[in-house]
Motif scaffolding. Structure first.
Motif, PDB file in Angstrom:
ATOM      1  N   ALA A 257       6.811  45.385  75.364  1.00 62.24           N
ATOM      2  CA  ALA A 257       6.714  45.915  76.730  1.00 62.24           C
ATOM      3  C   ALA A 257       8.041  45.770  77.459  1.00 62.24           C
ATOM      4  CB  ALA A 257       5.598  45.204  77.494  1.00 62.24           C
ATOM      5  N   LEU A 258       8.708  44.643  77.298  1.00 56.58           N
ATOM      6  CA  LEU A 258       9.999  44.446  77.962  1.00 56.58           C
ATOM      7  C   LEU A 258      11.055  45.396  77.404  1.00 56.58           C
ATOM      8  CD1 LEU A 258      10.086  40.546  78.211  1.00 56.58           C
ATOM      9  CD2 LEU A 258       9.891  42.163  80.112  1.00 56.58           C
ATOM     10  N   MET A 259      11.058  45.609  76.091  1.00 58.27           N
ATOM     11  CA  MET A 259      12.045  46.527  75.507  1.00 58.27           C
ATOM     12  C   MET A 259      11.766  47.972  75.922  1.00 58.27           C
ATOM     13  SD  MET A 259      12.885  45.008  71.693  1.00 58.27           S
ATOM     14  CE  MET A 259      11.175  45.039  71.106  1.00 58.27           C
ATOM     15  N   GLU A 263      14.189  48.273  82.718  1.00 57.86           N
ATOM     16  CA  GLU A 263      14.437  47.914  84.109  1.00 57.86           C
ATOM     17  C   GLU A 263      13.714  46.619  84.473  1.00 57.86           C
ATOM     18  OE1 GLU A 263      10.607  49.952  83.929  1.00 57.86           O
ATOM     19  OE2 GLU A 263      12.571  50.338  83.021  1.00 57.86           O
ATOM     20  N   GLU A 264      12.537  46.402  83.881  1.00 53.36           N
ATOM     21  CA  GLU A 264      11.808  45.161  84.130  1.00 53.36           C
ATOM     22  C   GLU A 264      12.458  43.994  83.389  1.00 53.36           C
ATOM     23  OE1 GLU A 264       8.831  44.964  86.376  1.00 53.36           O
ATOM     24  OE2 GLU A 264      10.249  46.577  86.818  1.00 53.36           O
ATOM     25  N   LEU A 265      12.943  44.251  82.199  1.00 55.31           N
ATOM     26  CA  LEU A 265      13.667  43.213  81.464  1.00 55.31           C
ATOM     27  C   LEU A 265      14.921  42.797  82.223  1.00 55.31           C
ATOM     28  CD1 LEU A 265      14.161  41.430  79.015  1.00 55.31           C
ATOM     29  CD2 LEU A 265      15.108  43.418  77.819  1.00 55.31           C
ATOM     30  N   ALA A 266      15.612  43.769  82.800  1.00 55.18           N
ATOM     31  CA  ALA A 266      16.817  43.458  83.587  1.00 55.18           C
ATOM     32  C   ALA A 266      16.447  42.633  84.816  1.00 55.18           C
ATOM     33  CB  ALA A 266      17.519  44.746  83.991  1.00 55.18           C
ATOM     34  N   LYS A 371      17.425  33.272  77.162  1.00 58.62           N
ATOM     35  CA  LYS A 371      18.693  32.542  77.136  1.00 58.62           C
ATOM     36  C   LYS A 371      19.465  32.765  75.837  1.00 58.62           C
ATOM     37  CE  LYS A 371      16.946  28.472  77.918  1.00 58.62           C
ATOM     38  NZ  LYS A 371      16.809  27.011  78.162  1.00 58.62           N
ATOM     39  N   ARG A 372      18.722  32.946  74.733  1.00 61.15           N
ATOM     40  CA  ARG A 372      19.373  32.893  73.423  1.00 61.15           C
ATOM     41  C   ARG A 372      19.686  34.249  72.812  1.00 61.15           C
ATOM     42  NH1 ARG A 372      18.086  28.252  70.611  1.00 61.15           N
ATOM     43  NH2 ARG A 372      19.716  28.913  69.166  1.00 61.15           N
ATOM     44  N   LEU A 373      18.856  35.253  73.068  1.00 61.39           N
ATOM     45  CA  LEU A 373      19.010  36.538  72.376  1.00 61.39           C
ATOM     46  C   LEU A 373      19.223  37.657  73.388  1.00 61.39           C
ATOM     47  CD1 LEU A 373      16.280  36.225  69.590  1.00 61.39           C
ATOM     48  CD2 LEU A 373      18.739  36.008  69.318  1.00 61.39           C
ATOM     49  N   ASP A 374      20.441  38.100  73.504  1.00 63.85           N
ATOM     50  CA  ASP A 374      20.775  39.202  74.414  1.00 63.85           C
ATOM     51  C   ASP A 374      20.559  40.549  73.724  1.00 63.85           C
ATOM     52  OD1 ASP A 374      21.476  37.762  76.600  1.00 63.85           O
ATOM     53  OD2 ASP A 374      23.610  37.675  76.131  1.00 63.85           O
ATOM     54  N   GLY A 375      20.092  41.514  74.484  1.00 64.01           N
ATOM     55  CA  GLY A 375      20.126  42.906  74.060  1.00 64.01           C
ATOM     56  C   GLY A 375      19.253  43.286  72.892  1.00 64.01           C
TER      57      GLY A 375
END
Length: 425
Positions: A257-259, A263-266, A371-375
């Motif tokens: 859902a976040l991926m 915009e919600e993930l950001a 914190k650990r996995l960006d993008g």
């Protein structure tokens, strides 16, 4: 209403494509208590799709029984029904109250709070193994590992044996997925193998004092009598399957859902204080359990429909969690949604026993993930499980773009926010 307008809510193939939200929306509006035929010769069932009605039914076990026909849509043989009735999931009061009390003290919000340091340590270990990988399967590498390790520790299962529990759990849930050559007989075989393991584990622990749930169950008494083998085995199976399945599916579905809503993930990355409401929105959005059945014990009327004794009613939680009469813009994924009166954990006597544990695992996992996995982004098609019981992702390949850098996890013990007060029982 023509049958051709609706998805087949009794078919696991339907859910292997996607949760049929358009059908649920149509039923909530036009026929919230709808008689649904079963194509394989079943008696048919009443599909219950509104939030209010699911709460009403769940709070009235005297009229809508979990025990009489079990909680699956299918009708079991008397032999099979007698076995599944040993599980709390398929009990009614007063029996259900007595059995639930045996393990409930281990799942209170206060008891679960003490587990946070260990859950955070396990989460960091899991992420350490993937943080330098460019591409991996999110389900097996991350989502499955945390609840599996935690429930194994709580029950008293050696860590190196946890993956056998994962395999048994999958076989139990996958019995209606013909695409994987599964059958109800295969599910029964998996249950018997799990019961055999439970008895071996109990034998190993014989005479030992311990706080793990196997030791608790070995010493438990109901009405002055210890649990017999069938009761012990049923408890063990429910704890293992419910303790890893629903949380695994929520973590996978929540990440998807976040991926799908960058915009919600950001927003969440920019403001981590939104995580508590984000977790509740993930629960509403995903609804890890699709449905449970009840059996009508006496003639009654619901929204003008005459229900007869013996009729099956099936409660569809994903529909309740997008009910327009309860949620504003229910088709919008909003991590700041408040209030959020979802019933992803059920309601009434069978309200999820492991709610506090599930919320804590989900919160800690997403705190560390952010914190650990960006993008993180999808690296291929998402494979859904074909199941009318759970809303589950079987495989979800993900990758980190070359521009992202892994972040080493902080090793200090962090204070998490106090968890709110899945193992449904």
């Amino acid at each position: 209403m023509h049958k051709t307008e609706l998805a087949d809510l009794a078919s696991p193939i339907t859910y292997g494509r996607a949760i049929p939200h358009e059908t649920f929306e149509h039923l909530r509006r036009e026929a919230p208590v709808y008689f649904h035929q079963e194509p394989d010769g079943g008696t048919g069932f009443w599909a219950i799709t509104r939030h209010e009605d699911i709460i009403t039914i769940s709070r009235d076990p005297a009229t809508y029984s979990s025990y009489r026909g079990g909680t699956s849509i299918e009708d079991y043989s008397q032999e099979d029904l007698s076995l599944i009735r040993f599980m709390m999931l398929n009990m009614d009061p007063p029996q259900h109250v007595k059995y639930r009390r045996l393990v409930s003290s281990g799942f209170t919000p206060v008891a679960i709070t003490y587990l946070e340091p260990r859950i955070r340590a396990v989460t960091k270990e899991i992420l350490d193994k993937v943080v330098h990988e460019r591409e991996f399967d999110f389900v097996t590498s991350i989502a499955a590992e945390l609840p599996l390790q935690v429930i194994a520790e709580l029950v008293g299962i050696p860590r190196e044996e946890r993956h056998q529990l994962f395999a048994w759990s999958n076989r139990l849930i996958d019995y209606d997925d013909s695409g994987r050559a599964r059958s109800f007989d295969d599910a029964k075989m998996a249950a018997m193998e799990m019961w055999q393991y439970a008895n071996q584990l109990a034998a190993r622990n014989q005479g030992r004092e311990g706080k793990d749930l196997v030791s608790v169950l070995m010493n438990a008494e109901v009405d002055g009598e210890k649990l017999n083998e069938a009761e012990f085995d049923a408890f063990f199976l429910l704890l293992i399957v419910a303790g890893n399945e629903t949380t695994r599916n929520l973590i996978s579905g929540g990440m998807l859902a976040l991926m799908e809503h960058p915009e919600e993930l950001a927003r969440l990355r920019a403001n981590p204080a939104l995580l508590p409401t984000a977790v509740e929105e993930m629960l509403r959005w995903v609804s890890p359990v699709v449905c449970f059945r009840r059996t009508v014990t006496r003639d009654t009327v619901l929204r003008g429909q005459q229900l007869r004794e013996g009729d099956k009613v099936v409660l569809f939680y994903p529909s309740a969690n997008r009910d327009e009469s309860v949620f504003e813009n229910p088709g919008r994924f909003d991590i700041s949604r408040f209030p959020n009166e979802h019933i992803a954990f059920g309601i009434g006597q069978h309200y999820c026993l492991g709610t506090s544990l599930a919320r804590l695992e989900i919160r800690v996992m997403f705190e560390e993930l952010l914190k650990r996995l960006d993008g993180l982004e999808l690296a291929g098609p998402v494979e859904r499980r074909r199941s009318k019981l759970v809303n589950a992702i079987r495989a979800m390949p993900v990758r980190r773009p070359p521009s992202s850098r892994p972040r080493e996890g902080a090793r200090e013990n962090q204070e998490g926010t106090a968890c709110e007060p899945s193992m449904r029982g």
